[in-house]
Design an enzyme around this catalytic site. Structure first.
Site, PDB file in Angstrom:
ATOM      1  CG  ASP A 130      -1.909   1.134   1.208  1.00 50.04           C
ATOM      2  OD1 ASP A 130      -2.700   1.230   0.247  1.00 50.04           O
ATOM      3  OD2 ASP A 130      -1.886   1.947   2.146  1.00 50.04           O
ATOM      4  CE  LYS A 148      -1.866   5.013   1.291  1.00 47.01           C
ATOM      5  NZ  LYS A 148      -2.067   5.079   2.762  1.00 47.01           N
TER       6      LYS A 148
END
Length: 814
Positions: free
Chosen positions: A677, A681
């Protein structure tokens, strides 16, 4: 004297006829009243004629139906003692009709003369019944058979009026001082032999206009079932409203382009004498209606109305052999005229290479044969191409006398249509600039009308139509926020957010008029259908609403696959789902390209930092000419929450489980804990900085043990957190011994990026980052020594929903 014409709906029932009589009673002037057949009767007469011609005896049932309709009207209007004579006359005329139809069936022949006699019966019956109802109310009324005073040629179904003779007969017939009301059937007339003729489409309006001219009426009133001419078709544009005053020219333009209140050719006798026309509503007589006069009232919008014609075919004649050759247009329009094909729209480029015309689609094949035959030689010589036909089209038009004196009207029209993916096939604008017309796809008519009406007539309130996928923790919070802020957005920002569709993994619900957000869960449970993304997209495209926004609140890998389709249809995309922007670079670049090409916003602020303005700030830096040299960040609110709460009293497993319960982690916590994750980003930030990089370019120093990385399911993964408790405890103790805190960092510098768990000492700006907060440090050419810092809550359903909400509002400002 005034002339009042009442249409089929106005006299469609006993109740409505009572309203008509009441309206006439209140007139202070002498009045000529022209009435149509009862609503729907003319169509029944035509149907009976067609059946008789086919020798289908069910035409008798149609006549019986017509009789029952009139008898029912008589019973609702007249006292019992007055009904007998009236019913007897109606029965007599309908028996005669049956005899005529019987003859049609026997002879297998239906001449225009006979058709006129049949279809004109409706007006004779309605005027006779209304006459007796007026007598019952003691009105001083005289019934005049229009066939005695309107004289025509022998074109029985679309007769041409002999005006000089007709005006003289009308003037004499209505000159009686003994009567205050003169009642006439519309639509019918007669030839020199006294045979019934009809005045064609809009014939009752024509009757009224002829009478108004003959007596130099002060006003012609057209009583119908709507309160005037509207700014747009109210059946398609809910915000449309009646136009208070309009010019003859504007009314003619709007009527030509589909406004059904008036039929332009029929009101020409009124225009000759500049007699005002007042459009009124029989069902709401107190409404002001629309006054049509010689000059337009210059108030409000410069555009007076928006109208359209559906079922249009666009014909294109083109070829190099047309350039500079005189007579091409004459031959083209001559071929169409010979076949009685009416042209509704014409445009030709100055190059003379092509001519585009629009006609009714029903005449397109006939037109092709006629034009191809006319230019057969040039087609054989390849100088001109065979006629090209495009169907499933419509014409949309802006109308207003004063548009010519205001710049930017056409630019605004085409810009608004283009923004909403309404493709324009052809454009026509006369030198008077009273009408700007465009040919568009038929399926885009409703969207185009609503788009233009909002742009030219409404108080700049922009309606945003939302299609929301994912209504779990984040999605439900978003719906709550939309509901609570609805009034504020409407009043302060002039934005009206309307949720048209919602979907989760099980069910989906569509409501074109908008879903009631007070009871959306109940509606979804009781009225929702099985959820399917392909069906969802099909339904969304079929609705074809202006200012549509597709909102993806999921972490699903399949949903982003539909972004390109949305953007290509000028549907904005707002997503907290990071899959699309962290997929392969070519896909990311393609989505950004489609967003620019189709002017459809693609916003994903919540991909990084939830509700924090990280991407927006980055984009502003780049747009202003700055350059990102380094990024240091804690980008996972869930990991920050986990390591801030992981201590000697709480096991790593317990903290991860609690983070999931509170909605800080993804549904699959492996995405957070594996570092994927955070990799996504920082990848998104790098791409938004202008770097063409892939996910595999980012180095990931994972802190998870091998068993956790290889776990096959979420349940197995959670078990490894229990069994590997010693591993995580060792990480915690090591940081404690170094007097540091554990933070999961993402960094970018000198073209490379990495993510991983790091020991943060007390003097580091990340040390005191508590709870679920995120922090981003941007080092740029302008922020060299002291970075630009963005800090705040970076996880949680409410803050993520607020970030999505912010992106939705941004789509309304673009």
């Amino acid at each position: 004297m005034i002339v009042s014409k009442f249409g089929g709906t106005s006299v469609g029932s006993a109740e409505n006829i009572k309203k008509v009589i009441h309206i006439v009673q209140k007139k202070s002037q002498k009045t000529a009243v022209v009435v149509s057949a009862l609503g729907g009767i003319t169509n029944l007469l035509i149907k009976a004629s067609d059946l008789a011609l086919k020798n289908n005896e069910s035409y008798q049932e149609i006549v019986d139906q017509i009789e029952q309709r009139h008898f029912s009207t008589i019973e609702g209007l007249l006292h019992h003692d007055n009904q007998t004579v009236c019913k007897a006359e109606v029965a007599k005329r309908l028996n005669n009709l049956k005899e005529v139809l019987h003859g049609v069936a026997l002879l297998n022949d239906l001449s225009n003369k006979t058709s006129a006699r049949i279809i004109g019966l409706g007006e004779l019956l309605s005027s006779f019944i209304i006459y007796h109802a007026m007598l019952q109310e003691k009105l001083n009324v005289k019934l005049i058979d229009s066939r005695d005073i309107i004289k025509t040629n022998d074109h029985y179904l679309n007769a041409q009026v002999h005006f000089t003779e007709t005006y003289d007969l009308i003037s004499k017939s209505l000159s009686s001082k003994d009567n205050n009301i003169f009642l006439l059937p519309g639509f019918i007339a007669s030839n020199k032999n006294g045979e019934t003729t009809t005045l064609g489409r809009g014939g009752s309006d024509f009757t009224a206009a002829i009478v108004a001219n003959a007596i130099s009426a002060s006003t012609l009133e057209i009583w119908t079932d709507v309160s005037g001419m509207y700014t747009a078709n109210p059946q398609l544009v809910k915000q449309a409203y009646p136009i208070e005053e309009i010019s003859f020219q504007e009314a003619m333009e709007l009527s030509h382009f589909g406004a059904k209140v008036l039929y332009p050719p029929t009101i020409q006798p009124v225009l000759d004498k500049r007699i005002p026309i007042l459009i009124k509503n029989t069902l709401a007589p107190e409404d002001k209606g629309t006054l049509i006069t010689e000059k337009s009232l210059v108030t409000g919008s410069i555009v007076k109305g928006i109208s359209h014609i559906e079922d249009i075919a666009l014909l294109t004649l083109e070829g190099n052999g047309m350039v500079g050759v005189p007579g091409i247009s004459k031959r083209l329009f001559g071929a169409l005229a010979e076949n009685q094909i009416n042209v509704k729209f014409i445009t030709q480029a100055s190059s003379e290479h092509s001519i585009c015309i629009a006609i009714d689609i029903s005449e397109s094949e006939l037109a092709k044969r006629a034009v191809d035959d006319e230019f057969e030689y040039e087609i054989i010589q390849h100088k001109i191409n065979p006629l090209i036909i495009e169907d499933e089209l419509a014409i949309i038009a802006l109308v207003g006398d004063n548009m010519k004196s205001h710049q930017g009207i056409s630019g605004k029209m085409f810009s608004e249509l283009g923004t909403n993916n309404v493709n324009i096939r052809a454009i026509a604008q006369g030198s008077t600039e009273k009408n700007i017309s465009a040919v568009i796809r038929k399926k885009d008519v409703k969207k185009a009308l609503n788009t233009l009406h909002a742009a030219f007539f409404e108080d700049q309130i922009k309606q945003i139509n939302l299609f929301v996928v994912g209504i779990g923790n984040v999605g439900s919070k978003l719906l709550d926020q939309i509901l609570s802020q609805y009034s504020y957005l409407l009043e302060k920002l002039h934005l009206q957010l309307r949720v048209v569709a919602i979907a989760n993994s099980r069910k989906m619900l569509f409501r074109a008029e908008g879903i009631d957000l007070n009871v959306w869960q109940e509606q979804l449970d009781s009225q929702g259908v099985v959820s399917d993304m392909k069906t969802f997209m099909t339904e969304m495209n079929a609705l074809n609403l202006r200012n549509s926004v597709f909102v993806d609140n999921t972490a699903n890998h399949k949903v982003p696959g539909f972004y390109a389709e949305c953007l290509s249809s000028s549907v904005a995309v707002v997503a907290c789902n990071k899959i699309a922007c962290s997929s392969n670079y070519d896909n990311y670049r393609q989505l950004k390209y489609l967003s620019r090409k189709y002017k459809a916003p693609f916003l994903f602020e919540t991909n990084v930092g939830a509700g924090l303005p990280v991407i927006d700030t980055l984009n502003n830096l780049i747009a202003s000419g700055d350059r990102i040299t380094e990024i240091q960040a804690v980008l996972s609110g869930s990991l920050n929450f986990i390591f801030n709460h992981f201590d000697a009293e709480h096991s790593f497993y317990e903290v991860v489980k609690q983070a999931g319960i509170e909605g800080y982690t993804e549904p699959d916590p492996r995405i957070d804990l594996s570092g994927v994750d955070v990799m996504r980003k920082i990848l998104i930030l790098m791409r938004e900085s202008g770097m063409p990089c892939e996910l595999e370019d980012i180095k990931n120093d994972s802190f998870l043990p091998k068993a956790s990385l290889e776990a096959g399911s979420v349940a197995d993964f959670m078990e490894t957190l229990k069994s590997g408790a010693g591993h995580f405890e060792a990480l915690r103790k090591e940081a404690e011994e170094l007097n540091c805190r554990l933070k999961y960092l993402a960094s970018f510098k000198n073209g490379s990026a990495k993510v991983g768990l790091q020991h943060i000492p007390k003097d580091h700006p990340f040390y005191n980052l508590d709870g679920k907060d995120n922090i981003v440090l941007f080092y740029t050419d302008r922020y060299k020594d002291q970075p630009l810092i963005i800090k705040g809550a970076g996880a949680g359903a409410a803050v993520t929903a607020s970030g999505i909400f912010g992106d939705i509002i941004r789509t309304g400002n673009k």
